[in-house]
Design a protein around this motif. Sequence first.
Motif, PDB file in Angstrom:
ATOM      1  N   LEU A 167      35.302  38.809 -51.719  1.00 39.77           N
ATOM      2  CA  LEU A 167      36.486  39.562 -51.108  1.00 39.77           C
ATOM      3  C   LEU A 167      37.809  38.570 -51.529  1.00 39.77           C
ATOM      4  CD1 LEU A 167      37.769  41.830 -49.182  1.00 39.77           C
ATOM      5  CD2 LEU A 167      37.545  40.191 -47.218  1.00 39.77           C
ATOM      6  N   LEU A 168      37.687  37.442 -51.380  1.00 41.64           N
ATOM      7  CA  LEU A 168      39.010  36.548 -51.670  1.00 41.64           C
ATOM      8  C   LEU A 168      39.311  37.011 -53.445  1.00 41.64           C
ATOM      9  CD1 LEU A 168      38.195  33.282 -49.833  1.00 41.64           C
ATOM     10  CD2 LEU A 168      39.856  35.142 -49.415  1.00 41.64           C
ATOM     11  N   LEU A 169      38.167  37.066 -54.054  1.00 35.72           N
ATOM     12  CA  LEU A 169      38.313  37.163 -55.671  1.00 35.72           C
ATOM     13  C   LEU A 169      38.897  38.687 -55.917  1.00 35.72           C
ATOM     14  CD1 LEU A 169      35.111  35.387 -56.887  1.00 35.72           C
ATOM     15  CD2 LEU A 169      37.676  34.599 -57.449  1.00 35.72           C
ATOM     16  N   ALA A 170      38.468  39.433 -55.293  1.00 36.32           N
ATOM     17  CA  ALA A 170      38.910  40.839 -55.315  1.00 36.32           C
ATOM     18  C   ALA A 170      40.366  40.961 -54.907  1.00 36.32           C
ATOM     19  CB  ALA A 170      38.276  41.726 -54.329  1.00 36.32           C
ATOM     20  N   ALA A 200      42.437  39.248 -57.689  1.00 38.78           N
ATOM     21  CA  ALA A 200      42.612  40.041 -59.038  1.00 38.78           C
ATOM     22  C   ALA A 200      43.359  41.191 -58.712  1.00 38.78           C
ATOM     23  CB  ALA A 200      41.030  40.689 -59.134  1.00 38.78           C
ATOM     24  N   LEU A 201      43.749  41.433 -57.362  1.00 42.47           N
ATOM     25  CA  LEU A 201      44.763  42.788 -57.067  1.00 42.47           C
ATOM     26  C   LEU A 201      46.292  42.131 -57.192  1.00 42.47           C
ATOM     27  CD1 LEU A 201      43.492  44.766 -53.923  1.00 42.47           C
ATOM     28  CD2 LEU A 201      44.114  45.527 -56.339  1.00 42.47           C
ATOM     29  N   VAL A 202      46.169  40.733 -56.591  1.00 43.52           N
ATOM     30  CA  VAL A 202      47.383  40.083 -56.945  1.00 43.52           C
ATOM     31  C   VAL A 202      47.874  39.912 -58.343  1.00 43.52           C
ATOM     32  CG1 VAL A 202      48.573  37.864 -56.574  1.00 43.52           C
ATOM     33  CG2 VAL A 202      47.557  38.855 -54.825  1.00 43.52           C
ATOM     34  N   VAL A 203      46.907  39.583 -59.288  1.00 40.20           N
ATOM     35  CA  VAL A 203      47.125  39.490 -60.869  1.00 40.20           C
ATOM     36  C   VAL A 203      47.580  40.934 -61.306  1.00 40.20           C
ATOM     37  CG1 VAL A 203      45.988  38.990 -62.720  1.00 40.20           C
ATOM     38  CG2 VAL A 203      45.707  37.631 -61.075  1.00 40.20           C
ATOM     39  N   ALA A 204      46.806  42.100 -60.595  1.00 41.80           N
ATOM     40  CA  ALA A 204      47.223  43.133 -61.153  1.00 41.80           C
ATOM     41  C   ALA A 204      48.783  43.846 -60.733  1.00 41.80           C
ATOM     42  CB  ALA A 204      46.415  44.311 -60.669  1.00 41.80           C
ATOM     43  N   SER A 246      52.245  42.317 -66.341  1.00 40.11           N
ATOM     44  CA  SER A 246      53.164  43.015 -67.248  1.00 40.11           C
ATOM     45  C   SER A 246      52.583  43.729 -68.276  1.00 40.11           C
ATOM     46  CB  SER A 246      54.511  41.954 -67.819  1.00 40.11           C
ATOM     47  OG  SER A 246      53.734  41.101 -68.508  1.00 40.11           O
ATOM     48  N   SER A 247      51.388  43.534 -68.615  1.00 35.53           N
ATOM     49  CA  SER A 247      50.934  44.150 -69.511  1.00 35.53           C
ATOM     50  C   SER A 247      49.606  45.148 -69.099  1.00 35.53           C
ATOM     51  CB  SER A 247      49.984  43.043 -70.443  1.00 35.53           C
ATOM     52  OG  SER A 247      48.980  43.594 -71.440  1.00 35.53           O
ATOM     53  N   GLY A 248      49.666  46.281 -70.082  1.00 37.20           N
ATOM     54  CA  GLY A 248      48.799  47.376 -69.539  1.00 37.20           C
ATOM     55  C   GLY A 248      47.351  46.912 -69.321  1.00 37.20           C
ATOM     56  N   ALA A 249      46.812  46.130 -70.414  1.00 33.95           N
ATOM     57  CA  ALA A 249      45.586  45.517 -70.739  1.00 33.95           C
ATOM     58  C   ALA A 249      45.098  44.898 -69.417  1.00 33.95           C
ATOM     59  CB  ALA A 249      45.278  44.983 -71.795  1.00 33.95           C
ATOM     60  N   LEU A 250      46.034  43.884 -69.248  1.00 30.59           N
ATOM     61  CA  LEU A 250      45.957  42.777 -68.083  1.00 30.59           C
ATOM     62  C   LEU A 250      45.671  43.721 -66.709  1.00 30.59           C
ATOM     63  CD1 LEU A 250      45.382  39.862 -67.234  1.00 30.59           C
ATOM     64  CD2 LEU A 250      47.900  40.060 -66.737  1.00 30.59           C
ATOM     65  N   LEU A 251      46.422  44.736 -66.678  1.00 33.73           N
ATOM     66  CA  LEU A 251      46.353  45.516 -65.490  1.00 33.73           C
ATOM     67  C   LEU A 251      45.144  46.203 -65.185  1.00 33.73           C
ATOM     68  CD1 LEU A 251      47.980  47.096 -62.829  1.00 33.73           C
ATOM     69  CD2 LEU A 251      48.487  48.745 -64.632  1.00 33.73           C
ATOM     70  N   VAL A 252      44.462  46.732 -66.156  1.00 31.33           N
ATOM     71  CA  VAL A 252      43.247  47.456 -66.098  1.00 31.33           C
ATOM     72  C   VAL A 252      42.108  46.600 -65.844  1.00 31.33           C
ATOM     73  CG1 VAL A 252      41.943  49.036 -67.529  1.00 31.33           C
ATOM     74  CG2 VAL A 252      44.133  49.472 -67.603  1.00 31.33           C
ATOM     75  N   ILE A 253      42.189  45.314 -66.553  1.00 29.05           N
ATOM     76  CA  ILE A 253      41.110  44.598 -66.532  1.00 29.05           C
ATOM     77  C   ILE A 253      41.255  43.831 -65.036  1.00 29.05           C
ATOM     78  CG2 ILE A 253      40.518  42.212 -67.157  1.00 29.05           C
ATOM     79  CD1 ILE A 253      41.376  42.910 -70.200  1.00 29.05           C
ATOM     80  N   SER A 254      42.372  43.714 -64.506  1.00 26.30           N
ATOM     81  CA  SER A 254      42.431  42.901 -63.134  1.00 26.30           C
ATOM     82  C   SER A 254      41.977  43.921 -62.333  1.00 26.30           C
ATOM     83  CB  SER A 254      43.609  42.304 -62.898  1.00 26.30           C
ATOM     84  OG  SER A 254      44.663  43.321 -63.143  1.00 26.30           O
ATOM     85  N   LEU A 255      42.369  45.239 -62.239  1.00 27.42           N
ATOM     86  CA  LEU A 255      41.808  46.339 -61.575  1.00 27.42           C
ATOM     87  C   LEU A 255      40.283  46.603 -61.281  1.00 27.42           C
ATOM     88  CD1 LEU A 255      44.538  48.988 -61.538  1.00 27.42           C
ATOM     89  CD2 LEU A 255      44.373  47.479 -59.763  1.00 27.42           C
ATOM     90  N   LEU A 256      39.751  46.410 -62.683  1.00 27.20           N
ATOM     91  CA  LEU A 256      38.431  46.767 -62.742  1.00 27.20           C
ATOM     92  C   LEU A 256      37.495  45.383 -62.112  1.00 27.20           C
ATOM     93  CD1 LEU A 256      37.794  48.345 -66.221  1.00 27.20           C
ATOM     94  CD2 LEU A 256      37.534  49.261 -64.248  1.00 27.20           C
ATOM     95  N   ALA A 257      38.244  44.289 -62.317  1.00 34.67           N
ATOM     96  CA  ALA A 257      37.633  42.989 -61.778  1.00 34.67           C
ATOM     97  C   ALA A 257      37.622  42.945 -60.282  1.00 34.67           C
ATOM     98  CB  ALA A 257      38.416  41.814 -62.270  1.00 34.67           C
ATOM     99  N   SER A 258      38.814  43.610 -59.738  1.00 32.53           N
ATOM    100  CA  SER A 258      39.035  43.820 -58.184  1.00 32.53           C
ATOM    101  C   SER A 258      37.906  44.782 -57.756  1.00 32.53           C
ATOM    102  CB  SER A 258      40.352  44.211 -57.811  1.00 32.53           C
ATOM    103  OG  SER A 258      40.582  44.500 -56.672  1.00 32.53           O
ATOM    104  N   LEU A 259      37.659  45.987 -58.423  1.00 34.17           N
ATOM    105  CA  LEU A 259      36.757  46.901 -57.718  1.00 34.17           C
ATOM    106  C   LEU A 259      35.520  46.264 -58.097  1.00 34.17           C
ATOM    107  CD1 LEU A 259      36.034  49.780 -56.977  1.00 34.17           C
ATOM    108  CD2 LEU A 259      35.815  50.292 -59.454  1.00 34.17           C
ATOM    109  N   GLY A 260      35.039  45.524 -59.015  1.00 35.86           N
ATOM    110  CA  GLY A 260      33.777  44.786 -59.005  1.00 35.86           C
ATOM    111  C   GLY A 260      33.745  43.835 -57.889  1.00 35.86           C
ATOM    112  N   PHE A 261      34.607  42.872 -57.748  1.00 33.46           N
ATOM    113  CA  PHE A 261      34.463  41.906 -56.574  1.00 33.46           C
ATOM    114  C   PHE A 261      34.177  42.642 -55.298  1.00 33.46           C
ATOM    115  CE2 PHE A 261      36.352  38.662 -59.522  1.00 33.46           C
ATOM    116  CZ  PHE A 261      35.422  38.214 -59.910  1.00 33.46           C
ATOM    117  N   PHE A 262      34.966  43.792 -55.080  1.00 28.55           N
ATOM    118  CA  PHE A 262      35.016  44.430 -53.867  1.00 28.55           C
ATOM    119  C   PHE A 262      33.593  44.949 -53.642  1.00 28.55           C
ATOM    120  CE2 PHE A 262      35.669  48.244 -50.938  1.00 28.55           C
ATOM    121  CZ  PHE A 262      36.313  47.525 -50.000  1.00 28.55           C
ATOM    122  N   ILE A 263      33.010  45.561 -54.829  1.00 31.38           N
ATOM    123  CA  ILE A 263      31.653  46.294 -54.494  1.00 31.38           C
ATOM    124  C   ILE A 263      30.668  45.045 -54.229  1.00 31.38           C
ATOM    125  CG2 ILE A 263      29.865  47.153 -55.787  1.00 31.38           C
ATOM    126  CD1 ILE A 263      32.004  48.996 -57.146  1.00 31.38           C
TER     127      ILE A 263
END
Length: 89
Positions: free
Chosen positions: A6-9, A12-16, A20-37
């Motif tokens: 949960l803390l990692l999720a 990752a949301l804070v990083v998202a 400033s980059s679209g790729a970093l946004l997508v990667i961090s959102l996917l990481a946040s979703l994975g950590f939440f699951i």
Amino acid sequence: MYWLFLLLALAALVVAFKASSGALLVISLLASLGFFIAWILGLMAARIGSASRDEGMMLDPNELRRLREQAEARKLAAAAQQTSDPQQR
């Protein structure tokens, strides 16, 4: 341990949000979703594990048969005692 996910999720949301980059946004959102699951699955596993029975307390078939025979013998002894001495009640 699953609370770490949960803390990692959240991290990752804070990083998202700061990305400033679209790729970093997508990667961090996917990481946040994975950590939440992973957090949800860990929470469910902990709850199910705490509610399950201990396998050591389960009876094997031989022990169960022996207990049934003892209960039947006690029933027969009680019935025999009641029929042999009905005046004591």
